[in-house]
Every structure is written in C-alpha cells, then in structure tokens.
Motif scaffolding. Sequence first.
Motif, mmCIF file in Angstrom:
data_model
loop_
_atom_site.group_PDB
_atom_site.id
_atom_site.type_symbol
_atom_site.label_atom_id
_atom_site.label_comp_id
_atom_site.label_asym_id
_atom_site.label_seq_id
_atom_site.Cartn_x
_atom_site.Cartn_y
_atom_site.Cartn_z
ATOM 1 N N LEU A 65 0.806 -1.144 0.420
ATOM 2 C CA LEU A 65 -0.155 -0.211 0.089
ATOM 3 C C LEU A 65 0.678 1.240 0.061
ATOM 4 C CD1 LEU A 65 -2.988 -1.288 2.522
ATOM 5 C CD2 LEU A 65 -2.861 -0.726 0.177
ATOM 6 N N THR A 66 0.800 2.425 -0.850
ATOM 7 C CA THR A 66 1.085 3.461 -0.849
ATOM 8 C C THR A 66 0.738 4.898 -0.674
ATOM 9 O OG1 THR A 66 1.452 3.454 -3.410
ATOM 10 C CG2 THR A 66 2.798 2.196 -2.230
ATOM 11 N N ASP A 112 -1.330 5.395 -4.197
ATOM 12 C CA ASP A 112 -2.448 4.618 -3.134
ATOM 13 C C ASP A 112 -3.660 5.216 -2.783
ATOM 14 O OD1 ASP A 112 -1.999 2.312 -5.002
ATOM 15 O OD2 ASP A 112 -1.382 1.210 -3.183
ATOM 16 N N LEU A 155 -8.422 0.315 -6.380
ATOM 17 C CA LEU A 155 -7.476 -0.893 -5.395
ATOM 18 C C LEU A 155 -6.865 -1.913 -6.754
ATOM 19 C CD1 LEU A 155 -7.406 -0.516 -1.862
ATOM 20 C CD2 LEU A 155 -6.214 0.380 -3.270
ATOM 21 N N ARG A 165 -5.471 -1.035 -9.097
ATOM 22 C CA ARG A 165 -4.167 -0.201 -9.637
ATOM 23 C C ARG A 165 -3.120 -1.812 -8.676
ATOM 24 N NH1 ARG A 165 -2.580 4.378 -8.508
ATOM 25 N NH2 ARG A 165 -0.584 4.013 -7.181
ATOM 26 N N HIS A 166 -3.195 -2.625 -8.145
ATOM 27 C CA HIS A 166 -2.970 -3.551 -7.827
ATOM 28 C C HIS A 166 -2.575 -4.490 -8.873
ATOM 29 C CE1 HIS A 166 -1.937 -2.750 -3.394
ATOM 30 N NE2 HIS A 166 -1.921 -1.117 -3.687
ATOM 31 N N TYR A 222 -4.716 -6.928 -0.218
ATOM 32 C CA TYR A 222 -5.101 -6.048 0.848
ATOM 33 C C TYR A 222 -6.230 -6.888 1.293
ATOM 34 C CZ TYR A 222 -8.492 -4.710 -3.154
ATOM 35 O OH TYR A 222 -9.245 -4.728 -3.426
#
Length: 396
Positions: A77-78, A81, A241, A244-245, A253
């Motif tokens: 996780l950034t 994000d 998410l 993005r992931h 997550y």
Amino acid sequence: MRVVEIAAFAVRGLTANKMRSGLTTLGILIGVASVILLIAVGNGASSSVQQSIAGLGTNILTISPQRAQPGSTVRPLTTADAAALVGPDSPDVKYASPVVSVQATAGFGGTSYPISQFIGTDPRYFDTTNSGVAQGNLFSDNDVQQARKVVVIGATVATQLFPGVDPVGKSMLVNNIPFTVVGVLAAKGSSGLQDADDMAVAPLTTTQNALTGYGSLTQIVVQARSADALPNASAQVTTILNGRHKVTGTPDYRILSQDQLLTARTATTETFTVLLASVAAISLLVGGIGITNIMLVTVTERIREIGIRKAVGAPRSSILGQFLIEATLLSLFGGALGVAAGVIGSRFTIAGIQPVLVPSSVLLAFAVSALIGLFFGSYPASRAAKLRPIEALRHE
C-alpha cells in the motif's frame, strides 16, 4: 417431624462448629463472587471496545496489507494508492489518509516513555478518526510538505512525559530525534485491552524520513461521505485498488468496516468473558466439593446423635431433610455473601477495565450456589438417613 423443627435441628448443627461452617461458606463466597465479578469484567471490556470503535464513527473503512496466495505478486500500500482513492471514480469517498505506525521511545528531561503507537499521517486523519485537540493545535498540510518535526500527542503520553507541565511548545525526543509538541489530543479512554490515548501523531513525511523509511503503509483510513454510503465506498475502493494492484485472485489487501471490526472485537471479548466465567465456575465446583467433605465429616461426628433420634422415632425423611437443609443453608449464606462481594468489587476499576454488572449473572450465581448445596449435600444426607439406629448407637 415438622419442617420448622427439622430446620431448627439443621441450624443447631451448623452453629455447633462455626469454624468449619465458616470455611465451607468461604469457598462458596469466593466462587459466587468470582463468577459475578469476572463476568462483569468481561462485559465491561466488551462495552469499552464497542464505545471505542463507535467513537471513530460509522463511516470508516480501514485498508491493511494482506498476504496474497502463493505465487501471486504482493504490492505494498502506498501514498499513491491513498491519493487515487479520492477522485471522480470514488464519489462516495470523502477522505483517504495514508498511515504508517511504529513503536517508539519518547523522552523529555530525565523521563523516558515507550509510546505504543507512533503514527505518521496527514491532517485529514484527525477528522476521519474523530480525534479532537484538547491543547494547542494540530499540524497542517504545510507541515507535511516541509516534513517538519512536529507532533501531536495523546493524553496518556502527555501525562507520562509531562506531569504537571504544559507540553505544548516543548521539545521531546522520539528515538533520540527531537520533535516539537504542537498539541495534545482529547482523551478517548482505554478499552482495558488497548489505551487509545497512548499514541502520538506526526506528519507522514517526517515519520518516514526519521523513523519508518519509505516502505509499505501500515494502513489507509478511508472516510465515506456518510454511513449509508459506506457499502458504495467500499465497492469503489475495491475496484480502484484491484486495478492498481492488478489483482486477479486473492487481493493483497483487506478492507474492514467499523461493523466488521466491532463484530471481530465483540467475538474476542465474548470468548474472553466465557473463559473468565469458566475459571470462576471451577471455584464454585471446588466450593461444592468442600460442602461434601464437610458434611461427611459432620455426619461421622454425629452418628450417635442420629442413632438417638432414630431410636426415639425420627423418620428417615427427617434425618435426610436436616442434612440437606444444613448443606443448602451453607450454600445460600455463602452465596449471599458472594453476591455482596461481587457487587461491591464491580464498583472498582480492574486492570484498566470498569466492570459492568450483569443482573442475570448475579441471579445465576446465587441460584447455582443453592443447587450446589442440594447436589453436593445429597450424598452425605442420604448416608446419614440410611444409618441403622443400633449401629449408630454403638459407634464410638
């Protein structure tokens, strides 16, 4: 023989050896008080957890890293994000605050204190988690951008590090790095399992620079626009998410809502309560075994008395009733004292938990104490009633 006369014999039998009766009563007292008090502690812990979680609001989502299936790519996780969660693709998301947390040791003057949770985040975190300020101010976006070494501390940290001193404006060391205290958060209280005030909050950039490095976020805290919008916000967050992931299987997550968190915490405290009640029930069982032993000794010591009463015409039912009444009176008296001790004990804070008395536990513990007297007293009473008069009179 009338019931009143049988009861009178039972009372005389109990008062004949007050020390022995007192020890038996003590066992029941401890058992009943333990059941009432430990259930109250478990219920108090549950109530405290519910209040703590409810205090955060009903429109909060917490996103945390999670291990994916073997062979899957795990992406951390950034902050990117967190930023992506607020925008046109997520109209029901109001805020998304990146969070890193670490245990740290703080110092001021000659005092050192281990802070259980040192958090790095942005100013929206305070609104998202309903964290108000009691003294001073919160840090700003500019503090985050400039990575200033400023910190807002919880009430527990303020009490431990700055007793009798206004901490605002003071410089404290966090892992030997100086931070200026700009504010003190309003107290939220302790759940007994966790102290919500044992924390400090600093700008995300500062915390990453000085303490945690630029690895994965500990979590992202999301605030939906309302409690009703929470399901839609959760779905929107999941979609963003996953994209993005590049999630194709199990996500790397997990998303928890306040309801899910409350359910998990409540299940934990209920298990805790059952465990405590089970331990207390053992005390009642030990007290019942004590009644059996004491009554057996009493029967042995009073065999001649039993023989005389049977010789003059006392029926078996009278002997049986007398000893059952003796055992039950011991239990009832111990139970009444145990109820009083449990109720009084629940007025005090125990291990940081304010017990919450459960009326049903009081009635249950008292009723069980009476049943224990009947159950554990039945064998000695039956043994006494079965004695033959001639054998009893010959007993030395």
